[in-house]
Structure formats: structure tokens, C-alpha cells
Design an enzyme around this catalytic site. Structure first.
Site, PDB file in Angstrom:
ATOM      1  N   LYS A 135       0.836  -1.198   0.000  1.00 53.92           N
ATOM      2  CA  LYS A 135       0.000   0.000   0.000  1.00 53.92           C
ATOM      3  C   LYS A 135       0.869   1.245   0.000  1.00 53.92           C
ATOM      4  O   LYS A 135       2.004   1.213   0.474  1.00 53.92           O
ATOM      5  CB  LYS A 135      -0.859   0.027   1.282  1.00 53.92           C
ATOM      6  CG  LYS A 135      -1.997  -0.966   1.308  1.00 53.92           C
ATOM      7  CD  LYS A 135      -2.782  -0.823   2.603  1.00 53.92           C
ATOM      8  CE  LYS A 135      -3.931  -1.815   2.657  1.00 53.92           C
ATOM      9  NZ  LYS A 135      -4.967  -1.583   1.638  1.00 53.92           N
ATOM     10  N   ARG A 139     -10.271 -11.472   2.083  1.00 55.82           N
ATOM     11  CA  ARG A 139     -11.132 -12.515   1.517  1.00 55.82           C
ATOM     12  C   ARG A 139     -10.437 -13.877   1.534  1.00 55.82           C
ATOM     13  O   ARG A 139     -11.096 -14.913   1.555  1.00 55.82           O
ATOM     14  CB  ARG A 139     -11.586 -12.118   0.115  1.00 55.82           C
ATOM     15  CG  ARG A 139     -10.495 -12.000  -0.896  1.00 55.82           C
ATOM     16  CD  ARG A 139     -10.916 -11.201  -2.128  1.00 55.82           C
ATOM     17  NE  ARG A 139     -10.979  -9.765  -1.858  1.00 55.82           N
ATOM     18  CZ  ARG A 139     -11.360  -8.860  -2.752  1.00 55.82           C
ATOM     19  NH1 ARG A 139     -11.742  -9.223  -3.961  1.00 55.82           N
ATOM     20  NH2 ARG A 139     -11.378  -7.579  -2.434  1.00 55.82           N
TER      21      ARG A 139
HETATM   22  N1  BES Z   1      -8.174  -3.701   4.460  1.00 56.63           N
HETATM   23  C1  BES Z   1      -8.284  -3.312   3.109  1.00 56.63           C
HETATM   24  C2  BES Z   1      -9.566  -2.553   2.812  1.00 56.63           C
HETATM   25  C3  BES Z   1      -9.642  -1.154   3.359  1.00 56.63           C
HETATM   26  C4  BES Z   1      -8.953  -0.134   2.754  1.00 56.63           C
HETATM   27  C5  BES Z   1     -10.460  -0.882   4.414  1.00 56.63           C
HETATM   28  C6  BES Z   1      -9.068   1.158   3.246  1.00 56.63           C
HETATM   29  C7  BES Z   1     -10.588   0.392   4.900  1.00 56.63           C
HETATM   30  C8  BES Z   1      -9.898   1.416   4.311  1.00 56.63           C
HETATM   31  C9  BES Z   1      -8.268  -4.544   2.221  1.00 56.63           C
HETATM   32  O1  BES Z   1      -7.474  -5.579   2.635  1.00 56.63           O
HETATM   33  C10 BES Z   1      -7.745  -4.099   0.898  1.00 56.63           C
HETATM   34  O2  BES Z   1      -6.612  -3.741   0.834  1.00 56.63           O
HETATM   35  N2  BES Z   1      -8.579  -4.146  -0.114  1.00 56.63           N
HETATM   36  C11 BES Z   1      -8.207  -3.711  -1.411  1.00 56.63           C
HETATM   37  C12 BES Z   1      -8.765  -4.704  -2.398  1.00 56.63           C
HETATM   38  C13 BES Z   1      -8.248  -4.527  -3.771  1.00 56.63           C
HETATM   39  C14 BES Z   1      -6.778  -4.895  -3.836  1.00 56.63           C
HETATM   40  C15 BES Z   1      -9.044  -5.399  -4.697  1.00 56.63           C
HETATM   41  C16 BES Z   1      -8.796  -2.337  -1.634  1.00 56.63           C
HETATM   42  O3  BES Z   1      -9.895  -2.053  -1.179  1.00 56.63           O
HETATM   43  O4  BES Z   1      -8.115  -1.524  -2.256  1.00 56.63           O
HETATM   44 MN    MN Z   2      -5.494  -5.396   2.006  1.00 54.61          MN
END
Ligand code: BES
Ligand code: MN
Ligand code: ZN
Length: 474
Positions: free
Chosen positions: A253, A327
Site C-alpha cells: 500500500k 477474503r
Molecule cells: N483492508 C483493506 C480494505 C480497506 C482499505 C479498508 C481502506 C478500509 C480502508 C483490504 O485488505 C484491501 O486492501 N482491499 C483492497 C482490495 C483490492 C486490492 C481489490 C482495496 O480495497 O483496495
Molecule cells: Mn489489504
């Protein structure tokens, strides 16, 4: 702060420094307000001497959330006035609901608004403490019901605070092992059974999703299983995502706001907090709470984009993005739940940024395979103020996650991120006809602004909703 429900026939029993009175837009206005030609819209307040008038809007649109927020307002006014005690006139709020429901909501609101997480501050900012928060009514025949409602609110908010505390801890402290330890201790004190599976057992069960996500971290995964001691064949099973820190893994990230990913275990924390309340209220429903817990880190042993893992139910997953890790661990946890033959299976997860992008922090997303279950969740959301909104699960959405080399891939190329995540989970919950998923990415914590019932940090969302949901099965 002590919260007390008191009834008395006389108009004023004991002295309180600030008293709150609810004012409906289409009710009889208190004399002082009509004299001063003040009319209060919903949410507006007016302080006259030591009386705080709180606008409640139209009677038809009245909700218990308005009572919770009014109680929070009174607490704030009491603090500002440096009051020793405050009192809320329940009778002025009595519309649409039972007086006990009003009392419960008021106690809940006052307590929820009274939360702080300051254990790492060497010199916590001093706040004026209110000694007593009185809920008063003239209806003596309701005394028992009001006291009961206030006591139940205390039990419920203790669970919410437990969840907030777990989630607000920094990620170097709240590791998978520590979260499992906290669950064990909570279970011991609250008459629940707790089992925690470690890496060896997780490997034996062939939980490829959990193993893949955790392998980049020095912290081994933990798989928490809590259960209340209620007999009954088919339990309600709650599953919470427990990523104690989500760096994204190799699909790392951006560093901005990455600290917020300590909250990526809020689903797990909500399940653990809800189990505490369910036990303490002795709800007569068999409930199992499950939390797969991992840390998602990059590193020499981390999983790679392109890896294929096999979940516990045998389905293969192409990991195209290591940041779609929630997931992967939920896949195993949902599949594991099959052994309980659940009458309903509900998961809760900070799953997709897309959900926060869709709804901001106004509601959580809900999707599911069972109309009745989704409706119960919606109703529980309305009643608790933890609102949810449903998104569709049309089968064409599955086309977006068909994999090139495996059964399913963990991301869709673009768009509908919240829905495709749910479509993914559905593949692992297909052992039951009754499954629903809550995406709390936007509601699990307050980022920059406090809310009336929760300061900046973890909100504890899901706990009160789950308690209501369980009650609906009793
Ligand atoms: N934990 C995150 C989702 C999230 C992001 C929750 C920001 C709250 C605030 C999750 O694991 C994630 O990174 N999801 C990705 C999925 C994507 C790679 C398909 C996302 O939401 O960007
Ligand atoms: Mn994630
Ligand atoms: Zn995550």
C-alpha cells in the site's frame, strides 16, 4: 460516571446541575421556549439556565438514535458546565417506543459517548468527569423495566468498549498472538469456551488462504473460535476478519494513512466483543464466533502476486493482488464454519476501500444469499443506529472474478470492488443457504472527525448490531 434510572412522582427529586428535556417539533412546546419564541429543529439545542432543551424533530420520524445522541449532548453540556450530575427527563422523549427502550437508548448513548483510549498518553488531557447521569421518569410502575434497560445498556456498551480497546491498540502490541490471548482471557471471564488453532493445526486443516497471507509475517496466524454454552443443534456463526496490520504485502500500500490499517482487525474485534455481550446477557441462542487472525506483511517469505493457494474447501485461488488478503482468510473461516451446520452464517470485515468510497462512514455494506437474514440485519441496523445498505449479488458479477489458472481470482480488474469481494466469499459459504456479509471498511473507525457516540478511533461497529441480530433468533 454512574448511570441511574430513577422514578419519582414529584417533579423534582434530587438536584442535578444540568437537566435535559426532549422537544418534538409537532408537540406542545415548553412554556419557556414559546415565551422566548424559540422553535427547535431536530438536533438543535437551547440552554435556558440549567435546562438543556433538545430538538427531536417530528414525532413520526423519531428514532432511538435521536435518544442516544441527545444523551451524548447532555453529557457534553454537563462537561462544559462542569456539572457534578446531569439528568435526562425520559418522559419528554416518550413516543413510538416503550419507555424502557427510551431508557436503554439514553443509557447506551451516554455511555458510548463517554469512551476514551488514553492508555499510551503520559499526561492524558483532563476531562471534567460527571458523577451521575440520571434517567428520570414519573412513571413509578416502570421502575423495574427502566433499571433493567439501563443495566442491559451497560452490558452492551462494555462489549463495544472491549472491541474499541482491542482495535485501538497499536499494531506492534495487538499482534495475532495478543489478540488470541485477549479472546482467551475474555472467554475465561465471561463463561464462553475458546479454542485457538495455531499454525500446525491450520496447516493440518489445509487452510491455504490463512497460510498464504500470514507467511510473510514473523507472527504465526491464529484461528480463534468462541462459543457460548447454549445447547442447540444449529448455531448462528459469526466470522470476523482479523488482520492485525495490513501493509498490502508484496502489492504494498502507499504509505499515506497506512497506520490506519491497524484497524483491519475490527471485524474480528467486533465478533469477540459481541460474544462477550451475548454471554453476559445469557441470550438463549447458540452462537459461535470465529476470527482468523494474521498480519499481512511483505518480505522474503511473503506470498507473491500470481501464487495459487487452495482454501480449506478445496477451491483454488489465484492471488493476483496480495492486498486483497481479507477474503483469503475469510475463505477458510467461512469454509471451516461448515462443520457447525449453521442456521445462519454472517461475516464482518473491513474488506474493501470501495465500500468506504461508496457510502463514506454513513453505513456498512451488506450482501447475502438469504432474504430473511439480510432483512434481519437491516432491521438490527435501523434499531441500533449501525445502519447497513444492501448491494446486489447478481450472478453475472461472478464473471469478473473467474481466474485464468485457478477456480477463482482474488480481485476483479476494475469496478464493483465491494460486490465482487462478496461474490468471492459466497464461494466459500456455499455450504449454507443462509449467509450474509458486512463490509465495515467505512464505519469501523472515525478517521478525522469524532461522532456523537464515538471519538476518533475504533467505533466498535457491529457489536450492537450482532446482539440485536442474535436476539431476533431467540
Ligand atoms: N483492508 C483493506 C480494505 C480497506 C482499505 C479498508 C481502506 C478500509 C480502508 C483490504 O485488505 C484491501 O486492501 N482491499 C483492497 C482490495 C483490492 C486490492 C481489490 C482495496 O480495497 O483496495
Ligand atoms: Mn489489504
Ligand atoms: Zn485488509
Amino acid at each position: 460516571m454512574k448511570i441511574m434510572a430513577n422514578v419519582s412522582k414529584a417533579s423534582s427529586s434530587k438536584a442535578a446541575d444540568v437537566s435535559a428535556i426532549g422537544v418534538f417539533e409537532n408537540g406542545k412546546p415548553p412554556k419557556i421556549l414559546s415565551d422566548k419564541k424559540v422553535s427547535l429543529k431536530a438536533g438543535e439545542t437551547f440552554l435556558a439556565g440549567d435546562t438543556l432543551f433538545i430538538g427531536l424533530g417530528k414525532k413520526e420520524k423519531f428514532t432511538l438514535e435521536k435518544v442516544r445522541v441527545a444523551a451524548a449532548r447532555l453529557l457534553a453540556q454537563g462537561r462544559a458546565s462542569r456539572a457534578r450530575g446531569v439528568r435526562l427527563d425520559l418522559d419528554s422523549f416518550w413516543e413510538k417506543f416503550s419507555l424502557a427502550e427510551i431508557a436503554g437508548a439514553a443509557a447506551e448513548g451516554a455511555r458510548l459517548a463517554d469512551y476514551r483510549f488514553a492508555r499510551y498518553k503520559s499526561k492524558p488531557k483532563p476531562v471534567h468527569e460527571i458523577g451521575s447521569f440520571e434517567l428520570v421518569s414519573k412513571h413509578a410502575d416502570q421502575a423495574r423495566a427502566l433499571r433493567r434497560a439501563a443495566a442491559e445498556a451497560e452490558t452492551i456498551t462494555q462489549g463495544v468498549f472491549f472491541t474499541r480497546d482491542l482495535a485501538n491498540e497499536p499494531p506492534n502490541v495487538m499482534t495475532p498472538e495478543r489478540l488470541a490471548q485477549a479472546a482467551r482471557e475474555m472467554a475465561r471471564k465471561n463463561n464462553l469456551t475458546c479454542k485457538v488453532l495455531g499454525l500446525n493445526e491450520i496447516k493440518k486443516l489445509k487452510m491455504g488462504g490463512v497460510i498464504g497471507v500470514s507467511q510473510g509475517s514473523v507472527h504465526p496466524p491464529q484461528f480463534i473460535i468462541l462459543e457460548n454454552k447454549v445447547k442447540g443443534a444449529r448455531p448462528l456463526v459469526l466470522v470476523g476478519k482479523g488482520i492485525t496490520f495490513d501493509t498490502g504485502g508484496i502489492s504494498i500500500k502507499p504509505s499515506n494513512d497506512m497506520d490506519k490499517m491497524k484497524f483491519d482487525m475490527c471485524g474480528a474485534a467486533a465478533v469477540i466483543g459481541a460474544m462477550k455481550v451475548i454471554a453476559n446477557l445469557k441470550l438463549p441462542v447458540r452462537v459461535v464466533g470465529i476470527a482468523p487472525v494474521c498480519e499481512n506483511m511483505p518480505g522474503g517469505r511473503a506470498q507473491r502476486p500470481g501464487d495459487i493457494v487452495r482454501a480449506m474447501n478445496g477451491k483454488t485461488i489465484e492471488v493476483l493482488n496480495t492486498d486483497a488478503e481479507g477474503r483469503l482468510i475469510l475463505a477458510d473461516a467461512l469454509a471451516y464454519a461448515a462443520r457447525y451446520k449453521p442456521k445462519a452464517l454472517v461475516d464482518i470485515a473491513t474488506l474493501t476501500g470501495a465500500c468506504a468510497a461508496t457510502f463514506a462512514d454513513l453505513c456498512s455494506g451488506v450482501m447475502g444469499t438469504d432474504r430473511d437474514l439480510v432483512n434481519r440485519i437491516k432491521e438490527a441496523g435501523e434499531e441500533t443506529g449501525e445502519r447497513v445498505w444492501e448491494l446486489p449479488m447478481w450472478e453475472e458479477y461472478f464473471d469478473l472474478i473467474r481466474a485464468t489458472y485457478a477456480d477463482i481470482q482474488n480481485i476483479s480488474k476494475k469496478y464493483a470492488g465491494t460486490i465482487t469481494a462478496a461474490m468471492f466469499l459466497k464461494e466459500f459459504a456455499d455450504h449454507t443457504a443462509s449467509w450474509a456479509h458486512l463490509d465495515i471498511a467505512g464505519t469501523a473507525w472515525n478517521e478525522s472527525h469524532p461522532k456523537p457516540l464515538s471519538p476518533i478511533g475504533a467505533t466498535g461497529v457491529g457489536v450492537r448490531l450482532f446482539v440485536k441480530l442474535v436476539k431476533s433468533y431467540s
